[in-house]
Scaffold this motif. Structure first.
Motif, mmCIF file in Angstrom:
data_model
loop_
_atom_site.group_PDB
_atom_site.id
_atom_site.type_symbol
_atom_site.label_atom_id
_atom_site.label_comp_id
_atom_site.label_asym_id
_atom_site.label_seq_id
_atom_site.Cartn_x
_atom_site.Cartn_y
_atom_site.Cartn_z
ATOM 1 N N UNK A 160 12.380 -3.985 -2.225
ATOM 2 C CA UNK A 160 13.088 -5.176 -2.722
ATOM 3 C C UNK A 160 12.405 -6.457 -2.253
ATOM 4 N N UNK A 161 11.954 -6.469 -1.002
ATOM 5 C CA UNK A 161 11.290 -7.664 -0.463
ATOM 6 C C UNK A 161 9.999 -7.964 -1.210
ATOM 7 N N UNK A 162 9.328 -6.918 -1.678
ATOM 8 C CA UNK A 162 8.074 -7.116 -2.414
ATOM 9 C C UNK A 162 8.300 -7.561 -3.846
ATOM 10 N N UNK A 163 9.448 -7.200 -4.422
ATOM 11 C CA UNK A 163 9.700 -7.527 -5.825
ATOM 12 C C UNK A 163 10.624 -8.720 -6.007
ATOM 13 N N UNK A 164 11.230 -9.206 -4.929
ATOM 14 C CA UNK A 164 12.144 -10.350 -5.028
ATOM 15 C C UNK A 164 11.353 -11.603 -5.385
ATOM 16 N N UNK A 165 11.893 -12.440 -6.254
ATOM 17 C CA UNK A 165 11.198 -13.685 -6.583
ATOM 18 C C UNK A 165 11.162 -14.606 -5.374
ATOM 19 N N UNK A 166 10.072 -15.341 -5.241
ATOM 20 C CA UNK A 166 9.940 -16.280 -4.137
ATOM 21 C C UNK A 166 10.690 -17.557 -4.470
ATOM 22 N N UNK A 168 2.251 5.606 -2.809
ATOM 23 C CA UNK A 168 2.050 6.792 -1.985
ATOM 24 C C UNK A 168 3.264 7.708 -2.028
ATOM 25 N N UNK A 169 3.048 9.010 -1.949
ATOM 26 C CA UNK A 169 4.182 9.948 -1.925
ATOM 27 C C UNK A 169 5.118 9.618 -0.759
ATOM 28 N N UNK A 170 6.387 9.461 -1.062
ATOM 29 C CA UNK A 170 7.380 9.152 -0.041
ATOM 30 C C UNK A 170 7.282 7.736 0.500
ATOM 31 N N UNK A 171 6.398 6.920 -0.061
ATOM 32 C CA UNK A 171 6.222 5.552 0.416
ATOM 33 C C UNK A 171 5.437 5.461 1.714
ATOM 34 N N UNK A 172 4.620 6.491 2.015
ATOM 35 C CA UNK A 172 3.867 6.517 3.274
ATOM 36 C C UNK A 172 2.992 5.280 3.402
ATOM 37 N N UNK A 173 3.094 4.646 4.562
ATOM 38 C CA UNK A 173 2.302 3.456 4.853
ATOM 39 C C UNK A 173 1.082 3.849 5.684
ATOM 40 N N UNK A 174 -0.059 3.216 5.418
ATOM 41 C CA UNK A 174 -1.292 3.589 6.114
ATOM 42 C C UNK A 174 -1.293 3.125 7.569
ATOM 43 N N UNK A 175 -2.068 3.821 8.370
ATOM 44 C CA UNK A 175 -2.245 3.450 9.771
ATOM 45 C C UNK A 175 -3.403 2.474 9.940
ATOM 46 N N UNK A 176 -4.269 2.399 8.911
ATOM 47 C CA UNK A 176 -5.471 1.577 8.978
ATOM 48 C C UNK A 176 -5.539 0.651 7.772
ATOM 49 N N UNK A 177 -6.212 -0.488 7.947
ATOM 50 C CA UNK A 177 -6.346 -1.432 6.838
ATOM 51 C C UNK A 177 -7.477 -0.988 5.907
ATOM 52 N N UNK A 216 0.823 -1.211 0.000
ATOM 53 C CA UNK A 216 0.000 0.000 0.000
ATOM 54 C C UNK A 216 0.858 1.261 0.000
ATOM 55 N N UNK A 217 2.144 1.136 0.328
ATOM 56 C CA UNK A 217 3.038 2.290 0.299
ATOM 57 C C UNK A 217 3.710 2.502 -1.043
ATOM 58 N N UNK A 218 3.587 1.542 -1.947
ATOM 59 C CA UNK A 218 4.264 1.642 -3.238
ATOM 60 C C UNK A 218 3.829 2.859 -4.056
#
Length: 101
Positions: A79-85, A27-36, A23-25
Motif C-alpha cells: 500500500x505504501x508503494x502504491x499510495x499517491x504522494x 518475488x514469491x511471497x514478497x521476499x525482500x533481498x538481502x543485498x542491493x 524489489x519484493x513486489x
C-alpha cells in the motif's frame, strides 16, 4: 518535538526504502533481498526502519546466517508503494481548480 513512529505511522517510505520494498513486489511471497543491485549488503537501518513502519516483516530465521534478517513485503508495504504522494494529489487539485475557473 519528535514524532512517534509506530507501525504504519509514516506516510511513505524514503527513496532508498521504496527501492528495496519494490524489489519484493515480483518475488514469491514478497521476499525482500538481502543485498542491493550492486551486490552490497543492505544497511541495517533501512531494513529496521521498514520493519518498524510495518512495510516489511521478518519471514524466517536463517540458521546458517543468524545475523541476516530474511524479510518479506507486507500488505502495508504494498500500500505504501502504491499510495499517491501528497505532491501528486496537490497537482490534481490544482488542475481541477484551474478547470473550474
Amino acid at each position: 518535538m519528535a514524532v512517534s513512529r509506530r507501525s504504519g505511522s509514516r506516510r511513505s517510505p524514503s527513496d532508498v526504502q521504496a527501492a528495496w520494498l519494490r524489489r519484493g513486489l515480483d518475488q514469491p511471497g514478497g521476499k525482500l533481498p538481502l543485498f542491493d543491485e550492486r551486490g552490497q549488503r543492505l544497511k541495517k537501518a533501512t531494513v529496521d526502519a521498514c520493519l518498524k513502519a510495518g512495510w516489511a516483516e521478518r519471514w524466517f530465521h536463517n540458521p546458517l546466517k543468524p545475523d541476516w534478517l530474511v524479510c518479506r513485503l507486507t500488505d502495508a508495504g504494498r500500500d505504501a508503494l502504491t499510495a499517491p504522494t501528497p505532491a501528486a494529489n496537490e497537482t490534481e487539485d490544482d488542475a481541477r481548480q484551474g478547470a473550474l475557473i
